[in-house]
Design an enzyme around this catalytic site. Structure first.
Site, PDB file in Angstrom:
ATOM      1  N   ASN A 180       0.564   3.554  -3.216  1.00  0.00           N
ATOM      2  CA  ASN A 180       1.037   3.587  -4.618  1.00  0.00           C
ATOM      3  C   ASN A 180       0.928   4.993  -5.213  1.00  0.00           C
ATOM      4  O   ASN A 180       1.736   5.379  -6.046  1.00  0.00           O
ATOM      5  CB  ASN A 180       0.380   2.544  -5.539  1.00  0.00           C
ATOM      6  N   CYS A 181      -0.050   5.757  -4.738  1.00  0.00           N
ATOM      7  CA  CYS A 181      -0.218   7.119  -5.268  1.00  0.00           C
ATOM      8  C   CYS A 181       0.955   8.023  -4.906  1.00  0.00           C
ATOM      9  O   CYS A 181       1.163   9.066  -5.545  1.00  0.00           O
ATOM     10  CB  CYS A 181      -1.521   7.735  -4.754  1.00  0.00           C
TER      11      CYS A 181
HETATM   12  C1  LIG Z   1       2.131   5.420  -9.434  1.00  0.00           C
HETATM   13  C2  LIG Z   1       0.660   5.451  -9.167  1.00  0.00           C
HETATM   14  C3  LIG Z   1       0.057   6.631  -8.793  1.00  0.00           C
HETATM   15  C4  LIG Z   1      -1.312   6.665  -8.569  1.00  0.00           C
HETATM   16  N1  LIG Z   1      -1.885   7.846  -8.186  1.00  0.00           N
HETATM   17  C5  LIG Z   1      -3.211   7.882  -7.928  1.00  0.00           C
HETATM   18  C6  LIG Z   1      -3.813   9.070  -7.466  1.00  0.00           C
HETATM   19  O1  LIG Z   1      -3.133  10.086  -7.263  1.00  0.00           O
HETATM   20  N2  LIG Z   1      -5.148   9.065  -7.250  1.00  0.00           N
HETATM   21  C7  LIG Z   1      -5.913   7.946  -7.444  1.00  0.00           C
HETATM   22  O2  LIG Z   1      -7.123   7.985  -7.226  1.00  0.00           O
HETATM   23  N3  LIG Z   1      -5.353   6.800  -7.861  1.00  0.00           N
HETATM   24  C8  LIG Z   1      -4.029   6.735  -8.105  1.00  0.00           C
HETATM   25  N4  LIG Z   1      -3.461   5.565  -8.511  1.00  0.00           N
HETATM   26  C9  LIG Z   1      -4.328   4.396  -8.728  1.00  0.00           C
HETATM   27  C10 LIG Z   1      -4.618   3.686  -7.407  1.00  0.00           C
HETATM   28  O3  LIG Z   1      -3.413   3.422  -6.772  1.00  0.00           O
HETATM   29  C11 LIG Z   1      -5.377   2.412  -7.716  1.00  0.00           C
HETATM   30  O4  LIG Z   1      -6.582   2.765  -8.330  1.00  0.00           O
HETATM   31  C12 LIG Z   1      -5.679   1.610  -6.454  1.00  0.00           C
HETATM   32  O5  LIG Z   1      -4.506   1.290  -5.775  1.00  0.00           O
HETATM   33  C13 LIG Z   1      -6.410   0.328  -6.838  1.00  0.00           C
HETATM   34  O6  LIG Z   1      -6.563  -0.466  -5.731  1.00  0.00           O
HETATM   35  P1  LIG Z   1      -6.670  -2.054  -5.887  1.00  0.00           P
HETATM   36  O7  LIG Z   1      -6.788  -2.604  -4.509  1.00  0.00           O
HETATM   37  O8  LIG Z   1      -7.688  -2.406  -6.871  1.00  0.00           O
HETATM   38  O9  LIG Z   1      -5.296  -2.488  -6.535  1.00  0.00           O
HETATM   39  P2  LIG Z   1      -3.812  -2.276  -6.012  1.00  0.00           P
HETATM   40  O10 LIG Z   1      -3.740  -1.162  -5.044  1.00  0.00           O
HETATM   41  O11 LIG Z   1      -2.944  -2.245  -7.204  1.00  0.00           O
HETATM   42  O12 LIG Z   1      -3.538  -3.600  -5.202  1.00  0.00           O
HETATM   43  C14 LIG Z   1      -3.577  -4.852  -5.814  1.00  0.00           C
HETATM   44  C15 LIG Z   1      -2.570  -5.748  -5.124  1.00  0.00           C
HETATM   45  O13 LIG Z   1      -2.888  -7.096  -5.438  1.00  0.00           O
HETATM   46  C16 LIG Z   1      -1.708  -7.836  -5.542  1.00  0.00           C
HETATM   47  N5  LIG Z   1      -2.012  -9.023  -6.347  1.00  0.00           N
HETATM   48  C17 LIG Z   1      -2.413  -9.072  -7.639  1.00  0.00           C
HETATM   49  N6  LIG Z   1      -2.637 -10.337  -8.017  1.00  0.00           N
HETATM   50  C18 LIG Z   1      -2.369 -11.104  -6.941  1.00  0.00           C
HETATM   51  C19 LIG Z   1      -2.412 -12.502  -6.709  1.00  0.00           C
HETATM   52  N7  LIG Z   1      -2.784 -13.358  -7.661  1.00  0.00           N
HETATM   53  N8  LIG Z   1      -2.064 -12.948  -5.495  1.00  0.00           N
HETATM   54  C20 LIG Z   1      -1.697 -12.083  -4.510  1.00  0.00           C
HETATM   55  N9  LIG Z   1      -1.627 -10.764  -4.675  1.00  0.00           N
HETATM   56  C21 LIG Z   1      -1.973 -10.275  -5.873  1.00  0.00           C
HETATM   57  C22 LIG Z   1      -0.760  -6.873  -6.248  1.00  0.00           C
HETATM   58  O14 LIG Z   1       0.585  -7.226  -5.957  1.00  0.00           O
HETATM   59  C23 LIG Z   1      -1.153  -5.540  -5.643  1.00  0.00           C
HETATM   60  O15 LIG Z   1      -0.291  -5.171  -4.591  1.00  0.00           O
HETATM   61  C24 LIG Z   1      -2.086   5.492  -8.721  1.00  0.00           C
HETATM   62  C25 LIG Z   1      -1.470   4.296  -9.095  1.00  0.00           C
HETATM   63  C26 LIG Z   1      -0.112   4.267  -9.303  1.00  0.00           C
HETATM   64  C27 LIG Z   1       0.542   2.968  -9.682  1.00  0.00           C
END
Ligand SMILES: Cc1cc2nc3c(=O)[nH]c(=O)nc-3n(C[C@H](O)[C@H](O)[C@H](O)COP(=O)(O)OP(=O)(O)OC[C@H]3O[C@@H](n4cnc5c(N)ncnc54)[C@H](O)[C@@H]3O)c2cc1C
Length: 557
Positions: free
Chosen positions: A44-45
């Site tokens: 996503n980053c």
């Molecule tokens: C455009 C963008 C750029 C970024 N750039 C940076 C960066 O440069 N540096 C940095 O440190 N961070 C960055 N981030 C933030 C980083 O991507 C997030 O902090 C990180 O991905 C969080 O991880 P996570 O697993 O908590 O959530 P996510 O990676 O968002 O994953 C969660 C997943 O759970 C799925 N989900 C949710 N609810 C359900 C459900 N009920 N059933 C099944 N699936 C579900 C979603 O579809 C999603 O794919 C960025 C984010 C974005 C959007």
């Protein structure tokens, strides 16, 4: 041994790292990951850079595929499968197969929640109009690209000047669009202190970006030509072919909340330092959980990829019977903005003051410096503007912010590690860092920050700050060369170049405080050392004229 069933909700940063680590620790467990979207473990980053065509192929964003998880890790991935309920009593989840439209149940021994955070979408008039996008998934970026191509888009409005806003601005400019940033705060990158954001404003303006600060969007309207009118609270209207909403994210906690799991006061799922929720069978990681700030001790939500990955790994370790604790976060981050890099670790001065951690009683101090990122004699040397906040009592490092070009993030990373280890400014002074002229200096900016702060603590020099200039009855002594003074100076300051100081000392009054400054603070430090030994009440204006001009760019008086 009983084969446990580990079900994981969310298959990107936190979820995927938890799943892979769990498998590395145990060959016996059954592991199934449920992902609502079409892709697992995608970058996503990298999405803003895919929009900007820096990353050319969509496949490059896929760090792993379901097939790879199956073959390499024997982890089953169910894509387009949304977990819609948790039945804690019977240890089962309800899953909706988004392709077939059917729902079914799966039982678990261990459940891990890694649902992330969703972009905030305020209930404004016209918010759902075509052409208004948030950026979280690969399909989001695909749609933005399609809109740009279909409309031969020329004008974009980016709402929100945080990381994603900055990255999207950079990439849209790369594609040749004009960009207007609308930001409700008086500065972009609100996690930085305003004076440290000032160079970013300059950089954005230099690249033709229009800044609408202290403005909020109140609604959107479609025009006859299918463009969008973005209405601002000031009454101004910005016309755009596309709008990017980047005003922050909110933890996805509905599933946890409906299941009766504890939600913290900052809106994230509450977990202990083992990443366990209040249900012993359920763990939670990533953007959805609340984390403790290791500096302030306060709880908050900090959506960053690093913590999400580490938490996934720690949860897996604990699930497998190891005893691992998450240390908490400092919010260490970096962002590229055109030719600039901005990075920070730990809370800003603004945040510390807002939380009343920094008040009259708190023994905190700050210094500014602008050292070169590598030896000045080696071609391509650029300044890094650095702000270090530390405890006046014991020198413990609280936080740091840096803006510049190459090498900014390296310095913040070193200081970040120092903060994690409870180090002091004296440790920064002594840090042994690698050096060759093209990479650094024998006194690295990190050492310099430590030395400047340690000088204050050892009372070798007292510092003063630009925001107090107007409060105090003082003489401002500018020790730069006359040509520098002529090009711009602080009103009312007296220019005595450092080299003339000893012979012109009689011009400096002894009946009031003198604040010396030069361009960056080094020559005025030498001046302060001289004058203090002659009995003058002298302070060094930290960061010198350069930090003073940052202040001017913030618009503050
Ligand atoms: C455009 C963008 C750029 C970024 N750039 C940076 C960066 O440069 N540096 C940095 O440190 N961070 C960055 N981030 C933030 C980083 O991507 C997030 O902090 C990180 O991905 C969080 O991880 P996570 O697993 O908590 O959530 P996510 O990676 O968002 O994953 C969660 C997943 O759970 C799925 N989900 C949710 N609810 C359900 C459900 N009920 N059933 C099944 N699936 C579900 C979603 O579809 C999603 O794919 C960025 C984010 C974005 C959007």
């Amino acid at each position: 041994m009983k084969r446990r069933r580990i079900l994981i909700v969310g298959g990107v940063a936190g979820g995927a790292s938890c799943a892979a680590r769990a498998r590395r620790l145990s060959e016996t467990e059954e592991i199934i990951m449920f992902e609502r979207g079409e892709y697992v473990s995608f970058a996503n980053c990298g999405l803003p850079y895919y929009v900007g065509n820096v990353i050319k192929k969509e496949e490059s964003l896929l760090m792993a595929t379901s097939e790879m998880f199956r073959q390499r890790f024997e982890i089953e991935v169910r894509l387009q499968s949304e977990v819609i309920a948790i039945d804690r009593e019977n240890c089962r989840i309800e899953v909706k197969d988004l392709r077939a439209g059917e729902t079914y149940y799966e039982t678990y021994d261990v459940l891990v929640l890694a649902p992330g955070a969703r972009p905030i979408k305020p209930p404004l008039a016209g918010i759902d109009l075509p052409g208004i996008f948030s950026l979280r998934t690969i399909p989001d970026s695909r749609q933005i690209k399609a809109r740009i191509a279909e409309f031969k888009a020329q004008r974009a409005v980016v709402v929100g000047g945080g990381y994603i806003g900055m990255e999207m601005t950079e990439n849209l400019r790369k594609l040749g669009l004009t960009v207007t940033i609308v930001e409700m705060q008086p500065q972009v990158m609100p996690l930085l202190d305003p004076e440290m954001a000032a160079p970013i404003h300059d950089e954005l303006l230099k690249h033709g970006v229009v800044l609408r600060l202290n403005e909020t969007v109140v609604g959107f309207e479609h025009n006859g030509d299918r463009s969008i009118s973005v209405q601002l609270n000031s009454g101004q209207v910005e016309k755009a072919d596309l709008v990017i909403l980047s005003i922050g994210v909110r933890p996805e906690t509905e599933l946890a909340q409906d299941a009766g799991l504890k939600i913290g006061s900052r809106g994230g799922i509450e977990v202990d330092d083992h990443m366990r929720t209040n249900d012993p069978n359920i763990w939670a990681v990533g953007d959805a959980v609340e984390v403790r700030d290791i500096v302030t001790g306060h709880w908050g939500v900090i959506p960053l990829a690093g913590p999400a990955n580490r938490q996934g790994r720690i949860a897996a370790d604990n699930i497998m019977g190891r005893d691992r604790s998450f240390r908490g976060v400092q919010g260490t981050s970096v962002v590229g903005i055109m030719g600039l890099v901005a990075a920070f670790t730990g809370p800003s001065e603004k945040t510390l003051r807002h939380m009343a951690v920094w008040d009259e009683t708190a023994q905190l101090e700050k210094v500014y410096l602008h050292p070169a990122q590598h030896a000045g004699y080696y071609p391509g040397s650029n300044a890094i503007s650095l702000k270090l906040i530390f405890s006046k009592g014991d020198g413990r490092i609280i936080s740091a912010q840096a803006v510049g070009g190459e090498g900014v993030e390296k310095r913040i990373d070193v200081i970040s590690m120092a903060i994690q280890k409870n180090a002091t400014v004296f440790d920064l002074e002594e840090a042994e860092l690698c050096y060759a002229p093209q990479f650094g200096s024998a006194k690295d900016p990190v050492n310099m920050a430590g030395m400047v702060a340690a000088n204050v603590l050892r009372n070798d020099v007292q510092v003063s700050h630009w925001e107090d200039l107007e409060k105090e009855k003082i003489m401002v002594l500018d020790v730069r060369d006359p040509s520098e003074y002529k090009n711009g100076h602080i009103d009312g300051s007296v220019n005595i170049p450092l080299n003339d100081l000893r012979k012109r000392m009689g011009e400096i009054p002894k009946d009031r405080e003198v604040w010396a400054h030069c361009l960056e603070g080094q020559r005025s430090y030498y001046a302060a050392r001289v004058l203090s030994q002659y009995g003058y009440e002298i302070k060094n204006l930290s960061g010198g004229y350069k930090t003073y001009t940052f202040r001017a760019a913030t618009g503050s008086k």
